[in-house]
Design a protein around this motif. Sequence first.
Motif: not given
Length: 699
Positions: A38-39, A42, A71, A74-75, A234
């Motif tokens: 996901l990260a 993004a 972004r 997410a990280w 998502t």
Amino acid sequence: MTSIATYSYGIAAFAFLILSFMLMTRWRSRTHASAITLASLATMLWGAVLAWQSTQLVGWSAWSDALEVVRSAAWCAFLLILLGNYRNPDSTLPFKLNVWVLAVATFFLVFFFGTVAGYWHLEMVHTIGLMPSVTARVAIAVLGIVLVEQLYRNKSMQERWAVKFACLGIGAMFAYDFYLYSNAMLFQAVDPDIWAARGLINALTVPLIAFSIGRSASWSAGGLALSRRVMFHTAALFGSAIYLLAMGSAGYYLRFVGGSWGTVMQMAFLFGALILLVVILFSGTFRSWLKVFISKHFYRYNYDYREEWLRFTRTLSEAGPGLGVRTIQAVAELVESPGGVLFVKRESGRYVPDAYWHVPAVDVAEAADSPFSQFLESKQWVVDLIECQEQPQLYDDVPMPAWLKQFPRARLIVPLIMQNKLFGFMLLTQPRSRVVFNWEVIDLLKIAGNQAASYLAQQEAATALMVARQFESFNRMSTFVVHDLKNLVSQLSLMILNAEKHRDNPEFQRDMLDTVDYSVQKMRLLLQKLSRSESPEHMAPLAIDKVLTQAVALKAAFEPHPVLDIAESGLKVLADRERLERVLGHLIQNAIEATPRDGTVSVALRRGDGEVVITVADTGAGMSEQFIRERLFKPFESTKSAGMGIGVFESREYIGELGGRLDVISAPGAGTTIHVMLPLYRPEAHNSDTAVRRPEEFS
């Protein structure tokens, strides 16, 4: 600098696209693969948007700034998962989160929506000096650096070996962001050169992250697991965003080359693209394909078994009719099948369709002793019809039923096994999307089939029990009716026997007419009972001496003649006259039949303590205590050859309904005495009880 920024962010988008592809395919079984995917997605989307905006001479926009927030969030979330201390078992917050984690999440949400709304994006930096947007971005960069430092410092030496390159890559991204925005804070403007180089810097971190993923087997487990539902929504959101960006670019191109028609062409194209997106998102086939794709590329197993089993059980347990249809739906949704047919074994010895779901009804059947049915019962296999057609030896070359040709889209046959017997089977149509029927899918279908069979068997048992209870109720009523008819037949038979001797006697003729008239009335009442499901009772105060006199008079033709002794007249009880007279008549009749002709049967009435006491005594053979305890009040038990075994049972039941009781005193050779105690009717007490209860009844 526009072309440099375009290439820079384009390279970043491409690098993270490759990383995402590797995570979804080759590395999908790695630890925390879903979170880092996901990260990575993004970051890829963020780089693609900035690269596209650079071609349009737009450095940034509210949406690109919002994607940057996503972004960074997410990280940070990925780092928190690796840290593993974001939850507190004693916390009262949602998901047991720590207070500081919830505060950070709230900050990201507020910042995201503020950026989308256009209040905090970088375009305003030229008009507002040290604006909150730059300060917030510096804070995010500092947060990321702190999380990287905490992650590395709190790991053991072996774990540091596994995560150090990920810490270097992710830390480099946050460190460069800190440099970019602290420079903007210092000079009150974003440096275009530093901003353009950020894409390449982010791209250079991809090899470090990828190298660390190769060591992810040593990462600490126990982080936040992303459910398939979250991943599905998502992925749909990301796909929709990419689609809208592509369509927006195409619309801008149409406007640019369309001349005077450019604006019209752009609006028509964008509106059509939006309608197409809505159609795709609401398409069952697309949703099925996306679910299968996510399960194959993001998760080790094809199913989230907890979610699937909850959905399966919830579907089967819904109230109301239609269990057969719900059973097909529950099993079919496991393999994204849009329809099916449920076959259940019936008394005819054949499996016939019991329910259809999105399949036309067809009159077909399969014999229980056919080779196909025997194969399903013995092997308990799920039959893949395409595989069976191509490789019949895998299924012992069993012949497929001819009626399968009437279902051209049939794909699977799922046996419904109940206690190692074939309760039925289910035919499912071709799935909406391509599904690989491996061992995992087949095993799940077999277990689901067994569970469905238990639900269907339970419903059939409940239906059979309800029918049996209805028959039991009818048979019980019929038994009472037959018992009354037996008594009437006995009276009429005795009258016929005495007719030859006393037919010229006027008193006998009068008694004969009264007996026949009474028998006709009783038979009419019995016919009314048989024609109605429930016989209404007419509760009323009754003079018990009159009821008892009538009951004894009806038994006067029998020998020995019952003798009536009424100690006090005018005593009343609250009861239904017809039922009470029948109950007392049963007791007197039983006493007469148990007593020899030279014996005596006496019936007495007296007042007790707030009750009426009726005594029926005889000098018959009597009964043992064991017989009274175990057999006397048991229905359908009788010592008489023509008896029904129902008279005493009904008598005790009705006397109990009236609030009274029935006592039996007997011994072998000493006769039997039965005491019937009924509550004495008092008008003043009855009226008082009615007055008290009436407000409650209407409240």
